[in-house]
Design an enzyme around this catalytic site. Structure first.
Site, PDB file in Angstrom:
ATOM      1  CE  LYS A 121      24.895  74.791 -31.882  1.00  0.00           C
ATOM      2  NZ  LYS A 121      25.622  75.680 -32.810  1.00  0.00           N
ATOM      3  CB  SER A 178      23.040  76.201 -35.748  1.00  0.00           C
ATOM      4  OG  SER A 178      24.329  76.254 -35.186  1.00  0.00           O
ATOM      5  CB  SER A 181      26.019  78.939 -35.080  1.00  0.00           C
ATOM      6  OG  SER A 181      25.440  78.475 -36.255  1.00  0.00           O
TER       7      SER A 181
HETATM    8  N1  GLN Z   1      24.267  79.678 -40.709  1.00  0.00           N
HETATM    9  C1  GLN Z   1      25.568  79.159 -41.007  1.00  0.00           C
HETATM   10  C2  GLN Z   1      25.428  77.799 -41.646  1.00  0.00           C
HETATM   11  O1  GLN Z   1      24.351  77.393 -41.839  1.00  0.00           O
HETATM   12  C3  GLN Z   1      26.418  79.106 -39.780  1.00  0.00           C
HETATM   13  C4  GLN Z   1      26.151  77.958 -38.911  1.00  0.00           C
HETATM   14  C5  GLN Z   1      27.101  77.849 -37.749  1.00  0.00           C
HETATM   15  O2  GLN Z   1      27.795  78.801 -37.392  1.00  0.00           O
HETATM   16  N2  GLN Z   1      27.158  76.674 -37.194  1.00  0.00           N
HETATM   17  O3  GLN Z   1      26.358  77.148 -41.960  1.00  0.00           O
END
Ligand code: GLN
Length: 449
Positions: free
Chosen positions: A50, A125, A149
């Site tokens: 990532k 994400s 994410s």
């Molecule tokens: N969707 C969540 C957010 O937007 C989680 C994102 C994540 O785990 N990095 O914060």
């Protein structure tokens, strides 16, 4: 695609051929936009990383314009560890900018497609990581999970994604979003591969002060899919999920029961507190963490300015996308004097209650079965309202607020061929039970890829 377990046993010459084959496949499925860069210089088993994890010499950007041109001066601890285990970072995975999002639509590099349906999001994400593994263009990947994410894109793309207990995996070299929630974890084709990669990256690291200084016992040598466990199902919790998710939940519960596990029925407060607490804590921490991107120290710097304050302003205005700006504003607001007690402090209290609620359930149950997302993968643009997108994180963020380990795995496909994943949640630092239960569930539901 060859599994990670198999790939790690290959002799050197065959790994070279594997890398060539993978490169060809990535080219063939370029439309997915899962990789934003390739690095063919390494020699080990190729692993997708990532784009918020430091790999020495790479332009690590968290999919943001503000970090274009920044070159990572060191390897994150997890990268040192994978190199030591015969793996090599092979490419940067697309993601939501600074890991803020649930759809990979906020990336500076453009969206990633869901490998099962090009009209739909891969989740986020860590959407690039999930789409690549689900689309047969990565053996395995590393993601990060602050509020779901890893688990949610895994569920949308039909793969396995695991979020370790907070403190289990070093965050040294992970671009910080919300430091009290972030964890790096494996995204793989199956549960056993997730356990293998989890073992490789786990353990205490003195460079990360939040890393847990406790003995680490690898889970892989002791995996036991036949272990009989007590698993909590949360009926009131799933009432708001879509019919497909409810169907998967019923199927998984039945499969677990048939496999000889004891099912106990529990109630939980529900997601509305989780969402409120999470979006206060996460944005508050993000607003502080992202203050370092000022145009002086990293990446992009605005030109044509007359003063230092103008330099900050212009760099940040040009460098950050809309969603990141929204979060910085929200976070600065909830921390500002006058609102700190009303929002931030209250959210911390709620966080404590959420943790206690989980602990009460774990007095009786070894694991909790939960949805990952309220629906299967949604369509691009379908969640145009930011609040609607935040609400879709209902099932994943409690786990981060409580610091627990959880694993998402595919259960079934909908009539349209979309994967539906569910998660198992475990006790703090009891990843062994989590993986044992997940292996058992994987076997019991026999998901067809
Ligand atoms: N969707 C969540 C957010 O937007 C989680 C994102 C994540 O785990 N990095 O914060």
């Amino acid at each position: 695609m060859i599994t990670l377990k198999e790939a790690l046993k290959l002799p050197k010459e065959e790994i070279a051929a594997l890398r060539e084959d993978l490169k060809r496949r990535i080219g063939e499925r370029g439309e997915l936009n899962a990789y934003v860069a390739l690095d063919e210089s390494g020699e080990g088993v190729p692993l997708l990383i990532k784009d918020n994890i430091q790999v020495k010499g790479w332009n690590v950007t968290a999919a943001s314009n503000i970090l274009q041109g920044y070159v990572a001066p060191y390897d994150a601890t997890v990268i040192e560890k994978i190199r030591g285990a015969g793996l090599a970072p092979f490419g940067r995975a697309n993601m939501d900018e600074f890991a803020m999002g649930s759809s990979t639509e906020t990336s500076f590099y453009g969206k990633t497609l869901n490998p099962h349906d090009p009209e739909r999001v891969p989740g986020g994400s860590s959407g690039g990581s999930a789409a690549a593994v689900g689309g047969g263009v990565a053996i395995a990947a590393l993601g990060s999970d602050t509020g779901g994410s890893i688990r949610q894109p895994a569920a949308f793309c039909g793969i396995v994604g695991m979020k370790p207990t907070y403190g289990r995996v070093s965050r040294w070299g992970l671009g910080a979003y919300s430091s009290s929630l972030d964890q790096i974890g494996p995204m793989t084709q199956n549960v056993e591969d997730a356990a293998i990669l989890y073992d490789i990256i786990s353990g205490h690291d003195r460079r990360d002060s939040t890393s847990a200084d406790i003995d680490y016992t690898p889970v892989t040598p002791n995996l036991d899919p036949g272990r009989k466990l007590t698993i909590a199902v949360v009926d009131n919790y799933i009432a708001d999920a879509s019919p497909e998710v409810q169907k998967a939940y019923a199927a998984a519960t039945e499969a677990l029961e048939e496999a000889g596990h004891t099912i106990v029925h529990k109630e939980m407060m529900g997601a509305k507190y989780d969402i409120a607490a999470y979006y206060i804590v996460a944005t508050a921490e993000a607003s502080a963490n992202l203050s370092r991107y000022d145009g002086i120290r990293y990446g992009n710097r605005a030109e044509g300015v007359d003063s230092l304050s103008e330099l900050y302003l212009k760099t940040r205005s040009e460098g950050f996308g809309e969603e990141v700006k929204r979060r910085i504003l929200l976070g600065s607001f909830v921390l500002s004097s006058g609102y700190y007690d009303a929002y931030y402090l209250k959210a911390q209290r709620v966080r404590h209650l959420i943790k206690e609620e989980f602990e009460t359930i774990f007095e009786e149950a070894d694991l909790i079965l939960s949805p990952v997302a309220p629906t299967p993968a949604f369509r691009f643009g379908e969640m145009a309202d930011p609040l609607q997108m935040y609400l879709s994180d209902a099932y994943t963020i409690g786990v981060n607020l409580a610091g627990l380990p959880a694993i998402s795995l595919p259960i079934l496909k909908t009539a349209e061929g979309l994967p539906v994943g569910l998660q198992l949640i475990g006790r703090h630092f009891d990843e062994q039970t989590l993986f044992d239960g997940a292996l058992g569930l994987e076997k019991a539901v026999a998901y067809e890829h």
